[in-house]
Scaffold this motif. Structure first.
Motif, PDB file in Angstrom:
ATOM      1  N   TRP A  31       0.850  -1.212   0.000  1.00 30.87           N
ATOM      2  CA  TRP A  31       0.000   0.000   0.000  1.00 30.87           C
ATOM      3  C   TRP A  31       0.879   1.252   0.000  1.00 30.87           C
ATOM      4  CZ3 TRP A  31      -3.920  -1.357   4.527  1.00 30.87           C
ATOM      5  CH2 TRP A  31      -4.883  -2.249   4.039  1.00 30.87           C
ATOM      6  N   TYR A  32       1.845   1.249   0.896  1.00 30.94           N
ATOM      7  CA  TYR A  32       2.743   2.409   1.050  1.00 30.94           C
ATOM      8  C   TYR A  32       3.581   2.617  -0.214  1.00 30.94           C
ATOM      9  CZ  TYR A  32       6.671   5.082   3.036  1.00 30.94           C
ATOM     10  OH  TYR A  32       7.648   6.015   3.282  1.00 30.94           O
ATOM     11  N   SER A  33       4.125   1.527  -0.752  1.00 35.91           N
ATOM     12  CA  SER A  33       4.983   1.632  -1.943  1.00 35.91           C
ATOM     13  C   SER A  33       4.199   2.155  -3.143  1.00 35.91           C
ATOM     14  CB  SER A  33       5.598   0.269  -2.276  1.00 35.91           C
ATOM     15  OG  SER A  33       6.298  -0.232  -1.160  1.00 35.91           O
ATOM     16  N   ALA A  34       2.942   1.733  -3.254  1.00 38.62           N
ATOM     17  CA  ALA A  34       2.124   2.204  -4.383  1.00 38.62           C
ATOM     18  C   ALA A  34       1.938   3.713  -4.293  1.00 38.62           C
ATOM     19  CB  ALA A  34       0.759   1.502  -4.376  1.00 38.62           C
ATOM     20  N   TRP A  35       1.744   4.195  -3.091  1.00 40.07           N
ATOM     21  CA  TRP A  35       1.570   5.646  -2.897  1.00 40.07           C
ATOM     22  C   TRP A  35       2.866   6.384  -3.238  1.00 40.07           C
ATOM     23  CZ3 TRP A  35       3.659   8.708   1.307  1.00 40.07           C
ATOM     24  CH2 TRP A  35       3.173  10.021   1.338  1.00 40.07           C
ATOM     25  N   ILE A  36       4.010   5.827  -2.819  1.00 38.24           N
ATOM     26  CA  ILE A  36       5.305   6.435  -3.158  1.00 38.24           C
ATOM     27  C   ILE A  36       5.505   6.412  -4.676  1.00 38.24           C
ATOM     28  CG2 ILE A  36       7.832   6.199  -2.955  1.00 38.24           C
ATOM     29  CD1 ILE A  36       6.906   6.883  -0.277  1.00 38.24           C
ATOM     30  N   ASP A  37       5.237   5.248  -5.293  1.00 38.66           N
ATOM     31  CA  ASP A  37       5.423   5.121  -6.747  1.00 38.66           C
ATOM     32  C   ASP A  37       4.501   6.059  -7.521  1.00 38.66           C
ATOM     33  OD1 ASP A  37       7.454   3.338  -6.472  1.00 38.66           O
ATOM     34  OD2 ASP A  37       6.291   1.547  -6.998  1.00 38.66           O
ATOM     35  N   ALA A  38       3.401   6.455  -6.912  1.00 41.78           N
ATOM     36  CA  ALA A  38       2.484   7.389  -7.582  1.00 41.78           C
ATOM     37  C   ALA A  38       2.946   8.837  -7.391  1.00 41.78           C
ATOM     38  CB  ALA A  38       1.069   7.201  -7.035  1.00 41.78           C
TER      39      ALA A  38
END
Ligand code: ZN
Length: 248
Positions: free
Chosen positions: A216-223
């Motif tokens: 969840w956190y990584s997806a937000w960073i990648d976005a």
């Protein structure tokens, strides 16, 4: 949904023994299709590839400030990632049907948590990370799958040990659960198995929680770390529905 079932598991033994898997995977979906064909892949489960796909759906939803999409893909991703942390979701012998251990699936993922979860230590302590940024999500998902798969010898052997220990005693019976009747192990069996597994279910649950919060956190960073959309307080049922679906 036609292919839904195939998204929750992968029969890894089809691709070789545990030690050689790291040499084959991660493999992109197009490369895998070229090698084995889509139908054949789906027949043996596509869990890790699908989790990866939902991950990118989540990244896109963050980028587009799409609150419904963020919620939906986060929940889907949690479900797929959690399933891949269950050892029996990485084998064609998922319910012990090939080794005379039928019912082992719900014994591991339903009966043990239902009976022992109050003793599980699931809150992260000061020394453990709540979540990490995954540089390579594909690799992390496959690593979780390999870890689950490596636990299978214990999953099956411990079950057989309990059988031997309880020789001559009735170990299971069909129990009504919701609208179905399921073969469930006796409570004595559940307790002995839990003891022999040495906190395996609890450990996997903890790994699963870390893996889910990290994707969840990584997806937000990648976005690109966009501000999160505000979800109106007047609509708590959206969360409630999502939670109910996740916990069902
Ligand atoms: Zn399951």
């Amino acid at each position: 949904m036609r292919d839904e079932g195939a998204r929750h598991y992968i029969d890894l033994e089809r691709y070789g023994n545990t030690d050689s898997l790291g040499r084959i995977f991660p493999m992109t979906w197009p490369a895998a299709v070229a090698l084995w064909s889509e139908d054949s892949l789906k027949a043996h489960g596509i869990g890790p590839w699908y989790a990866q796909r939902v991950y990118w759906n989540l990244v896109r939803a963050y980028e587009q400030n799409d609150s419904t999409g963020i919620l939906r893909h986060s929940i889907d991703l949690a479900h797929y990632v959690a399933d891949l942390n269950v050892p029996l979701h990485t084998t064609s012998n998922y319910n012990g049907q090939k080794t005379g251990q039928i019912g082992i699936h719900s014994l591991w993922e339903t009966q043990i948590p239902e009976r022992h979860r109050t003793t599980f230590r699931l809150n992260p302590d000061r020394n453990s990370l709540h979540c990490s940024y995954f540089e390579n999500v594909e690799y992390e998902i496959w690593s979780a799958v390999f870890n689950s798969h490596s636990l299978l010898p214990d999953v099956f052997q411990c079950e057989n040990k309990v059988r031997k220990q309880l020789h001559g005693v009735a170990i299971d019976q069909y129990v009504a659960r919701g609208r179905t009747r399921q073969l469930m192990r006796s409570l004595e069996f559940v307790d002995l198995y839990h003891q022999l597994l040495n906190d395996q279910v609890e450990n996997q649950m903890r790994r699963s929680i870390h893996c889910i919060s990290s994707v969840w956190y990584s997806a937000w960073i990648d976005a690109g770390q966009p501000p999160l959309p505000i979800i109106e307080r007047s609509n708590p049922s959206k969360f409630k529905k999502a939670l109910d679906w996740l916990l069902r």
